[in-house]
Design a protein around this motif. Structure first.
Motif, mmCIF file in Angstrom:
data_model
loop_
_atom_site.group_PDB
_atom_site.id
_atom_site.type_symbol
_atom_site.label_atom_id
_atom_site.label_comp_id
_atom_site.label_asym_id
_atom_site.label_seq_id
_atom_site.Cartn_x
_atom_site.Cartn_y
_atom_site.Cartn_z
ATOM 1 N N GLN A 1 1.120 -1.112 0.625
ATOM 2 C CA GLN A 1 0.266 -0.130 -0.107
ATOM 3 C C GLN A 1 0.912 0.733 0.443
ATOM 4 O OE1 GLN A 1 -3.500 -0.143 -0.634
ATOM 5 N NE2 GLN A 1 -3.007 -2.288 -1.365
ATOM 6 N N PRO A 2 0.296 2.446 -0.531
ATOM 7 C CA PRO A 2 0.950 3.683 -0.753
ATOM 8 C C PRO A 2 1.643 3.696 1.107
ATOM 9 C CG PRO A 2 -1.181 3.642 -1.531
ATOM 10 C CD PRO A 2 -1.551 2.695 -1.436
ATOM 11 N N SER A 3 0.923 3.559 1.948
ATOM 12 C CA SER A 3 1.690 3.136 3.328
ATOM 13 C C SER A 3 1.340 2.036 3.561
ATOM 14 C CB SER A 3 0.853 4.723 4.203
ATOM 15 O OG SER A 3 0.956 4.856 5.891
ATOM 16 N N PRO A 4 2.445 1.042 3.724
ATOM 17 C CA PRO A 4 2.293 -0.325 3.916
ATOM 18 C C PRO A 4 2.023 -0.300 5.172
ATOM 19 C CG PRO A 4 4.729 1.115 2.260
ATOM 20 C CD PRO A 4 3.828 2.302 3.267
ATOM 21 N N LEU A 5 2.264 -1.742 5.384
ATOM 22 C CA LEU A 5 0.890 -1.735 6.138
ATOM 23 C C LEU A 5 1.500 -3.265 6.103
ATOM 24 C CD1 LEU A 5 -2.333 -1.138 5.289
ATOM 25 C CD2 LEU A 5 -1.467 -0.651 7.759
ATOM 26 N N LEU A 6 2.505 -3.762 7.403
ATOM 27 C CA LEU A 6 3.121 -4.620 8.151
ATOM 28 C C LEU A 6 2.762 -5.266 8.968
ATOM 29 C CD1 LEU A 6 6.617 -3.394 7.612
ATOM 30 C CD2 LEU A 6 5.237 -4.333 5.522
ATOM 31 N N CYS A 7 2.225 -6.969 9.106
ATOM 32 C CA CYS A 7 2.037 -7.531 9.900
ATOM 33 C C CYS A 7 2.979 -7.326 11.483
ATOM 34 C CB CYS A 7 1.940 -9.317 9.943
ATOM 35 S SG CYS A 7 0.923 -9.651 11.501
ATOM 36 N N VAL A 8 2.748 -6.879 12.404
ATOM 37 C CA VAL A 8 3.839 -6.814 13.619
ATOM 38 C C VAL A 8 2.903 -8.297 14.905
ATOM 39 C CG1 VAL A 8 3.847 -4.272 13.369
ATOM 40 C CG2 VAL A 8 2.811 -5.043 14.897
ATOM 41 N N GLU A 9 2.626 -8.609 14.819
ATOM 42 C CA GLU A 9 2.087 -9.512 15.487
ATOM 43 C C GLU A 9 0.717 -10.492 15.165
ATOM 44 O OE1 GLU A 9 0.073 -9.872 20.155
ATOM 45 O OE2 GLU A 9 0.940 -7.939 19.405
ATOM 46 N N GLU A 10 1.259 -11.819 15.227
ATOM 47 C CA GLU A 10 0.792 -13.153 14.945
ATOM 48 C C GLU A 10 0.211 -14.226 15.875
ATOM 49 O OE1 GLU A 10 1.924 -15.135 10.946
ATOM 50 O OE2 GLU A 10 3.444 -13.407 11.593
ATOM 51 N N GLY A 11 -0.662 -15.113 15.438
ATOM 52 C CA GLY A 11 -0.866 -16.064 16.300
ATOM 53 C C GLY A 11 -2.296 -16.837 15.584
ATOM 54 N N VAL A 12 -2.008 -18.227 16.164
ATOM 55 C CA VAL A 12 -2.873 -19.574 15.493
ATOM 56 C C VAL A 12 -3.968 -19.510 16.619
ATOM 57 C CG1 VAL A 12 -3.479 -21.468 14.020
ATOM 58 C CG2 VAL A 12 -1.565 -19.971 13.873
ATOM 59 N N MET A 13 -5.392 -19.522 16.534
ATOM 60 C CA MET A 13 -6.337 -20.230 17.148
ATOM 61 C C MET A 13 -7.023 -21.206 16.688
ATOM 62 S SD MET A 13 -5.802 -18.662 20.011
ATOM 63 C CE MET A 13 -7.253 -19.449 20.701
ATOM 64 N N PRO A 14 -7.573 -22.284 17.677
ATOM 65 C CA PRO A 14 -8.626 -23.503 17.340
ATOM 66 C C PRO A 14 -9.684 -22.667 16.897
ATOM 67 C CG PRO A 14 -7.539 -24.190 19.272
ATOM 68 C CD PRO A 14 -6.867 -22.109 18.665
ATOM 69 N N GLY A 15 -9.990 -23.362 15.496
ATOM 70 C CA GLY A 15 -11.706 -22.721 15.573
ATOM 71 C C GLY A 15 -12.612 -24.114 14.755
ATOM 72 N N ARG A 16 -13.311 -23.322 14.324
ATOM 73 C CA ARG A 16 -14.578 -24.617 13.475
ATOM 74 C C ARG A 16 -15.611 -24.001 12.699
ATOM 75 N NH1 ARG A 16 -18.403 -27.775 16.944
ATOM 76 N NH2 ARG A 16 -19.688 -25.864 18.317
ATOM 77 N N ASP A 17 -15.756 -24.433 10.908
ATOM 78 C CA ASP A 17 -17.006 -24.245 10.511
ATOM 79 C C ASP A 17 -17.765 -25.043 10.760
ATOM 80 O OD1 ASP A 17 -15.404 -21.962 9.197
ATOM 81 O OD2 ASP A 17 -14.981 -23.325 7.810
#
Length: 248
Positions: free
Chosen positions: A204-220
């Motif tokens: 993006q013109p003003s870049p957006l970076l991922c500074v924190e992430e994780g994974v959680m269990p879920g279900r559909d």
């Protein structure tokens, strides 16, 4: 499946009391996937108190007005309304024009609960990359939201770029702005769309970076067999502007 109404419970956290949201889900027809509540929305909604105390703590100091919040692709509104309740925040729920009538119905139905917890909620059309006629006039005023939320937003090859562009246009440009996105890792397609989304955010013109992430269990529970919900891992990421990295 025909129309149903479901009640979604949320536990108390700290000084915030427990609450319930009542969600109407019309029959699932055509491509209107937003008429159903997908599992990742509930997974992410239950994490919101944690984010307020950690990643977004700078936005929730004592004695300060809570930030303005925008939810993209709200669907039935579960995530955005839970944010209004958990954060005592003003939240705008958005989706395609065809989805908004049911979204507005759910917002009205839960308004007493939201307002009793100090929050405020409204619903409006916002089409990613669409013309001004397809979106509410308030979104022409760019970069006004401190927090942007989205859960399970990617279903088509065009979505990563459109979503990233909409987040960029609506998220505040200052160092406080944050975007929180959750994407279920269902299969190879969703993995590819997630990778494309992260690349689009950084482009993006003003870049957006991922500074924190994780994974959680879920279900559909809206798959081919509604009687057998599918377990899935749900990735979440917190994004901020690149020039803000190194600041709190």
């Amino acid at each position: 499946m025909g129309e149903i109404t479901r009640i979604w419970p949320f536990r108390s956290h700290g000084s915030r009391p427990a609450f319930e949201l009542t969600i109407r889900e019309p029959p699932l027809t055509g491509d209107h996937l937003g008429l159903k509540t997908w599992g990742s929305s509930y997974v992410l909604a239950q994490l919101l108190p944690r984010f307020a105390a950690t990643s977004f703590s700078h936005l929730f100091p004592l004695g300060r007005t809570e930030p303005s919040v925008l939810e993209l692709g709200s669907g039935t509104g579960l995530l955005g309304m839970s944010a209004a309740c958990a954060w005592a925040a003003s939240v705008v729920l958005t989706d395609l024009p065809a989805i908004v009538p049911n979204l507005a119905h759910n917002a009205d139905r839960n308004r007493d609960t939201v307002e009793s917890l100090g929050g405020d909620v409204s619903a409006a059309p916002l089409t990613w990359g669409g013309s001004t006629e397809e979106s509410d006039a308030r979104f022409q005023d760019r970069h006004r939201f401190k927090l942007v939320l989205a859960a399970d937003p990617l279903y088509d090859d065009e979505h990563p770029g459109l979503l990233a562009g909409t987040i960029h246009s609506q998220l505040a440009l200052d160092r406080d702005g944050r975007a929180l996105v959750m994407i279920p890792k269902r299969d190879g397609t969703t993995h590819r769309l997630m990778s494309s989304f992260r690349e689009a955010m950084s482009s993006q013109p003003s870049p957006l970076l991922c500074v924190e992430e994780g994974v959680m269990p879920g279900r559909d529970d809206w798959g081919e067999d509604d009687d057998e919900p599918q377990s899935i891992d749900c990735w979440w990421g917190v994004f901020r502007r690149r020039q803000c990295v190194g600041f709190l």
